[in-house]
Design a protein around this motif. Structure first.
Motif, PDB file in Angstrom:
ATOM      1  N   ILE A 293       2.455  -1.733 -14.988  1.00  0.00           N
ATOM      2  CA  ILE A 293       2.918  -2.178 -13.664  1.00  0.00           C
ATOM      3  C   ILE A 293       1.730  -2.273 -12.719  1.00  0.00           C
ATOM      4  CG2 ILE A 293       4.491  -1.708 -11.750  1.00  0.00           C
ATOM      5  CD1 ILE A 293       5.985   0.211 -13.693  1.00  0.00           C
ATOM      6  N   HIS A 294       1.565  -3.415 -12.102  1.00  0.00           N
ATOM      7  CA  HIS A 294       0.534  -3.567 -11.070  1.00  0.00           C
ATOM      8  C   HIS A 294       1.094  -3.074  -9.737  1.00  0.00           C
ATOM      9  CE1 HIS A 294      -1.747  -5.950  -7.938  1.00  0.00           C
ATOM     10  NE2 HIS A 294      -2.709  -5.306  -8.589  1.00  0.00           N
ATOM     11  N   VAL A 295       0.341  -2.219  -9.067  1.00  0.00           N
ATOM     12  CA  VAL A 295       0.768  -1.648  -7.790  1.00  0.00           C
ATOM     13  C   VAL A 295      -0.197  -2.102  -6.702  1.00  0.00           C
ATOM     14  CG1 VAL A 295       1.319   0.459  -6.523  1.00  0.00           C
ATOM     15  CG2 VAL A 295       1.687   0.362  -8.998  1.00  0.00           C
ATOM     16  N   SER A 296       0.332  -2.750  -5.693  1.00  0.00           N
ATOM     17  CA  SER A 296      -0.464  -3.175  -4.542  1.00  0.00           C
ATOM     18  C   SER A 296       0.168  -2.614  -3.279  1.00  0.00           C
ATOM     19  CB  SER A 296      -0.532  -4.708  -4.468  1.00  0.00           C
ATOM     20  OG  SER A 296       0.777  -5.256  -4.363  1.00  0.00           O
ATOM     21  N   SER A 297      -0.544  -2.728  -2.167  1.00  0.00           N
ATOM     22  CA  SER A 297      -0.025  -2.172  -0.913  1.00  0.00           C
ATOM     23  C   SER A 297       1.150  -2.992  -0.388  1.00  0.00           C
ATOM     24  CB  SER A 297      -1.126  -2.124   0.150  1.00  0.00           C
ATOM     25  OG  SER A 297      -2.025  -1.078  -0.107  1.00  0.00           O
ATOM     26  N   ASP A 298       2.134  -2.296   0.120  1.00  0.00           N
ATOM     27  CA  ASP A 298       3.322  -2.921   0.711  1.00  0.00           C
ATOM     28  C   ASP A 298       3.127  -2.945   2.219  1.00  0.00           C
ATOM     29  OD1 ASP A 298       5.790  -3.695   1.626  1.00  0.00           O
ATOM     30  OD2 ASP A 298       6.930  -2.356   0.320  1.00  0.00           O
ATOM     31  N   PHE A 299       2.696  -4.080   2.744  1.00  0.00           N
ATOM     32  CA  PHE A 299       2.418  -4.170   4.175  1.00  0.00           C
ATOM     33  C   PHE A 299       3.697  -4.121   5.017  1.00  0.00           C
ATOM     34  CE2 PHE A 299      -1.423  -6.452   2.460  1.00  0.00           C
ATOM     35  CZ  PHE A 299      -2.301  -5.416   2.723  1.00  0.00           C
ATOM     36  N   GLU A 300       4.803  -4.577   4.448  1.00  0.00           N
ATOM     37  CA  GLU A 300       6.078  -4.481   5.173  1.00  0.00           C
ATOM     38  C   GLU A 300       6.477  -3.012   5.334  1.00  0.00           C
ATOM     39  OE1 GLU A 300       9.076  -6.859   3.403  1.00  0.00           O
ATOM     40  OE2 GLU A 300       8.003  -8.754   3.683  1.00  0.00           O
ATOM     41  N   LEU A 301       6.250  -2.234   4.297  1.00  0.00           N
ATOM     42  CA  LEU A 301       6.527  -0.797   4.397  1.00  0.00           C
ATOM     43  C   LEU A 301       5.629  -0.159   5.449  1.00  0.00           C
ATOM     44  CD1 LEU A 301       7.796   1.871   3.480  1.00  0.00           C
ATOM     45  CD2 LEU A 301       6.086   1.962   1.633  1.00  0.00           C
ATOM     46  N   ALA A 302       4.362  -0.564   5.476  1.00  0.00           N
ATOM     47  CA  ALA A 302       3.449  -0.034   6.490  1.00  0.00           C
ATOM     48  C   ALA A 302       3.973  -0.304   7.885  1.00  0.00           C
ATOM     49  CB  ALA A 302       2.060  -0.642   6.306  1.00  0.00           C
ATOM     50  N   THR A 303       4.542  -1.479   8.087  1.00  0.00           N
ATOM     51  CA  THR A 303       5.131  -1.814   9.390  1.00  0.00           C
ATOM     52  C   THR A 303       6.302  -0.893   9.698  1.00  0.00           C
ATOM     53  OG1 THR A 303       4.475  -4.138   9.165  1.00  0.00           O
ATOM     54  CG2 THR A 303       6.241  -3.639  10.733  1.00  0.00           C
ATOM     55  N   GLN A 304       7.170  -0.680   8.692  1.00  0.00           N
ATOM     56  CA  GLN A 304       8.338   0.185   8.883  1.00  0.00           C
ATOM     57  C   GLN A 304       7.930   1.622   9.180  1.00  0.00           C
ATOM     58  OE1 GLN A 304      10.751  -0.259   5.366  1.00  0.00           O
ATOM     59  NE2 GLN A 304      10.868  -2.489   5.567  1.00  0.00           N
ATOM     60  N   LEU A 305       6.769   2.038   8.642  1.00  0.00           N
ATOM     61  CA  LEU A 305       6.305   3.407   8.852  1.00  0.00           C
ATOM     62  C   LEU A 305       5.540   3.571  10.155  1.00  0.00           C
ATOM     63  CD1 LEU A 305       5.158   4.314   5.227  1.00  0.00           C
ATOM     64  CD2 LEU A 305       7.290   4.935   6.371  1.00  0.00           C
ATOM     65  N   GLY A 306       5.460   2.506  10.946  1.00  0.00           N
ATOM     66  CA  GLY A 306       4.877   2.620  12.271  1.00  0.00           C
ATOM     67  C   GLY A 306       3.388   2.365  12.361  1.00  0.00           C
ATOM     68  N   VAL A 307       2.786   1.759  11.347  1.00  0.00           N
ATOM     69  CA  VAL A 307       1.366   1.421  11.422  1.00  0.00           C
ATOM     70  C   VAL A 307       1.202   0.286  12.435  1.00  0.00           C
ATOM     71  CG1 VAL A 307      -0.629   0.546  10.158  1.00  0.00           C
ATOM     72  CG2 VAL A 307       0.967   2.133   9.049  1.00  0.00           C
ATOM     73  N   PRO A 308       0.255   0.366  13.374  1.00  0.00           N
ATOM     74  CA  PRO A 308       0.061  -0.684  14.370  1.00  0.00           C
ATOM     75  C   PRO A 308      -0.118  -2.055  13.737  1.00  0.00           C
ATOM     76  CG  PRO A 308      -1.199   1.256  14.975  1.00  0.00           C
ATOM     77  CD  PRO A 308      -0.649   1.510  13.598  1.00  0.00           C
ATOM     78  N   ALA A 309       0.461  -3.061  14.375  1.00  0.00           N
ATOM     79  CA  ALA A 309       0.451  -4.409  13.814  1.00  0.00           C
ATOM     80  C   ALA A 309      -0.960  -4.955  13.640  1.00  0.00           C
ATOM     81  CB  ALA A 309       1.269  -5.343  14.707  1.00  0.00           C
ATOM     82  N   ASN A 310      -1.869  -4.618  14.575  1.00  0.00           N
ATOM     83  CA  ASN A 310      -3.220  -5.160  14.451  1.00  0.00           C
ATOM     84  C   ASN A 310      -3.952  -4.571  13.244  1.00  0.00           C
ATOM     85  OD1 ASN A 310      -3.373  -2.655  15.648  1.00  0.00           O
ATOM     86  ND2 ASN A 310      -4.349  -3.364  17.530  1.00  0.00           N
ATOM     87  N   ALA A 311      -3.669  -3.316  12.899  1.00  0.00           N
ATOM     88  CA  ALA A 311      -4.280  -2.716  11.713  1.00  0.00           C
ATOM     89  C   ALA A 311      -3.770  -3.394  10.446  1.00  0.00           C
ATOM     90  CB  ALA A 311      -3.989  -1.221  11.666  1.00  0.00           C
ATOM     91  N   ILE A 312      -2.491  -3.714  10.424  1.00  0.00           N
ATOM     92  CA  ILE A 312      -1.918  -4.399   9.274  1.00  0.00           C
ATOM     93  C   ILE A 312      -2.502  -5.802   9.149  1.00  0.00           C
ATOM     94  CG2 ILE A 312       0.209  -5.306   8.275  1.00  0.00           C
ATOM     95  CD1 ILE A 312       1.676  -2.947   9.505  1.00  0.00           C
ATOM     96  N   ARG A 313      -2.727  -6.439  10.281  1.00  0.00           N
ATOM     97  CA  ARG A 313      -3.338  -7.775  10.252  1.00  0.00           C
ATOM     98  C   ARG A 313      -4.750  -7.711   9.674  1.00  0.00           C
ATOM     99  NH1 ARG A 313      -4.652 -11.482  15.576  1.00  0.00           N
ATOM    100  NH2 ARG A 313      -5.615 -13.241  14.463  1.00  0.00           N
ATOM    101  N   VAL A 314      -5.506  -6.698  10.065  1.00  0.00           N
ATOM    102  CA  VAL A 314      -6.845  -6.514   9.495  1.00  0.00           C
ATOM    103  C   VAL A 314      -6.750  -6.342   7.984  1.00  0.00           C
ATOM    104  CG1 VAL A 314      -8.785  -4.902   9.318  1.00  0.00           C
ATOM    105  CG2 VAL A 314      -7.935  -5.578  11.565  1.00  0.00           C
ATOM    106  N   ALA A 315      -5.822  -5.509   7.531  1.00  0.00           N
ATOM    107  CA  ALA A 315      -5.677  -5.243   6.102  1.00  0.00           C
ATOM    108  C   ALA A 315      -5.294  -6.516   5.341  1.00  0.00           C
ATOM    109  CB  ALA A 315      -4.631  -4.156   5.873  1.00  0.00           C
ATOM    110  N   ARG A 316      -4.395  -7.298   5.901  1.00  0.00           N
ATOM    111  CA  ARG A 316      -4.003  -8.560   5.247  1.00  0.00           C
ATOM    112  C   ARG A 316      -5.189  -9.510   5.136  1.00  0.00           C
ATOM    113  NH1 ARG A 316       1.389  -9.603   4.458  1.00  0.00           N
ATOM    114  NH2 ARG A 316       2.930  -8.291   5.546  1.00  0.00           N
ATOM    115  N   ASN A 317      -5.954  -9.641   6.227  1.00  0.00           N
ATOM    116  CA  ASN A 317      -7.103 -10.544   6.217  1.00  0.00           C
ATOM    117  C   ASN A 317      -8.139 -10.096   5.181  1.00  0.00           C
ATOM    118  OD1 ASN A 317      -5.873 -11.951   8.240  1.00  0.00           O
ATOM    119  ND2 ASN A 317      -7.218 -11.229   9.886  1.00  0.00           N
ATOM    120  N   LEU A 318      -8.386  -8.790   5.123  1.00  0.00           N
ATOM    121  CA  LEU A 318      -9.362  -8.279   4.167  1.00  0.00           C
ATOM    122  C   LEU A 318      -8.840  -8.392   2.730  1.00  0.00           C
ATOM    123  CD1 LEU A 318     -10.700  -5.158   6.081  1.00  0.00           C
ATOM    124  CD2 LEU A 318     -11.934  -7.278   5.581  1.00  0.00           C
TER     125      LEU A 318
END
Length: 389
Positions: A293-318
């Motif tokens: 099983i390949h496991v990658s980060s779940d950015f939607e879960l990060a949003t649900q857990l309260g991670v700031p949107a700009n940090a998630i945007r940085v992670a997506r871009n990277l």
């Protein structure tokens, strides 16, 4: 590195009570604040195997009571929560029974009733508690919850390999799916003894063979989790293979050829970080794990857990840069949750600067550029300033 000090030194090889080794490891870290340690270095100080020390360090990090400062080679240091673990009173160890003369080379497979076979699927619909008390949020896999899929794989005796970047939640998923697991923390220094056990000296001067996590899992019908399996020398990892195939038994040459046979419920699951230096998934290893099983980060879960949107945007871009081969590292869920905690404690600016400093040096310029494009500020890695007078 300065000479380490510790007040946790045990009687050499003495059997420890529940949680005692973890307390001793925490004591080493607390006594030497700011110093990074590898499992092997602490093992030399305490007189226990590097595998056992690695397990204790991993448990401290999982519980938020220590900080992992480097993934390869693994290094750790104390954080604000380490002192609390170091101060916990240990649970007394069970008395060591006298060693009986060995009359036969083959032992009974177990001395306790085996664990019942796991259910084929629990129909999980919400968060699942891990042994540390932290919650794991299941993700979709093969049309059902991932923890249910892993339970079915165990019931069908199909070994599972999870692979993906560090920090994506592989260990969290395994702990949530298999609450009865025993762990071997793999690295280049892992030995056969870390799996099967070794002789230790008892307080009265005798030597006794103490079985390792592989033997315990086989005898008790539990799950063996081999974390970072691809960092372990192939000749060492081969000790597990006979337990995984049709034989379901191993021979402990170091203990007069003792034969251990697995009972119902025994299962092997492994983790692999493809991007870590020295991690090689050999054909021999891959062929023994039929379900991967390949496991990658779940950015939607990060949003649900309260991670700031700009940090998630940085992670997506990277992550996009990483996919294109422009960068070798991108923040995963672990780094995003750390961003949230730091932002809540010290503010967004400090969290952003820490994210830049977390990046490997070779990738730091690109990471800093993406952070600047999202936050509008040129953040530099955190560093101490002048003395406060």
């Amino acid at each position: 590195m300065t000479s380490p000090t510790t007040s946790a030194a045990p009687v050499a090889g003495a059997r420890l009570g529940n949680g005692e080794l973890r307390r001793m490891v925490a004591r080493v870290l607390v006594d030497n604040p700011g110093t990074d340690y590898s499992p092997r270095e602490i093992a030399k100080l305490l007189g226990h195997s590097s595998g056992a020390i690695g397990n204790a360090l991993a448990a401290l990090v999982t519980g938020g009571s220590a900080e992992q400062t480097c993934a390869a080679p693994r290094r750790y240091r104390a954080n604000a929560g380490t002192a609390a673990v170091a101060a916990v009173a240990p649970t007394p160890a069970s008395p060591v029974a006298p060693a009986a003369p060995r009359r036969a080379r083959k032992t009974a497979p177990a001395h306790t009733l085996p664990s019942p076979a796991p259910p084929a699927g629990r129909g999980v619909t919400g968060p699942v508690a891990r042994p540390s008390g932290q919650l794991y949020h299941p993700r979709a896999l093969a049309g059902m919850a991932d923890v249910d899929v892993l339970a079915r794989m165990r019931a069908s005796e199909m070994p599972v390999l999870l692979y993906g970047p560090p920090g994506t939640g592989k260990t969290a998923l395994i702990e949530a799916a298999y609450p009865d697991l025993l762990t071997v923390q793999g690295d280049a220094d892992t030995t056969v003894a870390d799996f099967v056990g070794e002789y230790i000296q008892t307080p009265d001067g005798r030597y006794e063979f103490v079985h390792g996590p592989l033997v315990r899992a086989m005898r008790e019908g539990r799950v063996l989790f081999v974390d970072d399996a691809t960092l372990i020398p192939p000749s060492v990892l081969a000790v597990v293979y006979p337990a995984m195939d049709g034989r379901k038994e191993i021979v402990i040459k170091a203990n007069s050829g003792e034969v251990i046979t697995a009972v119902s419920g025994f299962f092997v699951v492994a983790g692999h970080n493809p991007g870590v230096h020295g991690a090689i998934l050999s054909d021999a290893l891959s062929s023994r794990f039929g379900f991967q099983i390949h496991v990658s980060s779940d950015f939607e879960l990060a949003t649900q857990l309260g991670v700031p949107a700009n940090a998630i945007r940085v992670a997506r871009n990277l992550a996009t840069c990483h996919t294109k081969g422009q960068i070798g590292w991108a923040p995963q869920l672990r780094e995003l949750l750390a961003f949230k905690k730091i932002a809540n404690t010290l503010g967004i600016a400090t969290a952003a600067a820490n994210l830049v400093g977390t990046a490997p040096e070779d990738d730091r310029a690109i990471v800093a550029g993406v952070v600047k494009s999202v936050f509008g500020t040129d953040y530099q890695p955190l560093a101490l300033g002048t003395r406060i007078t």
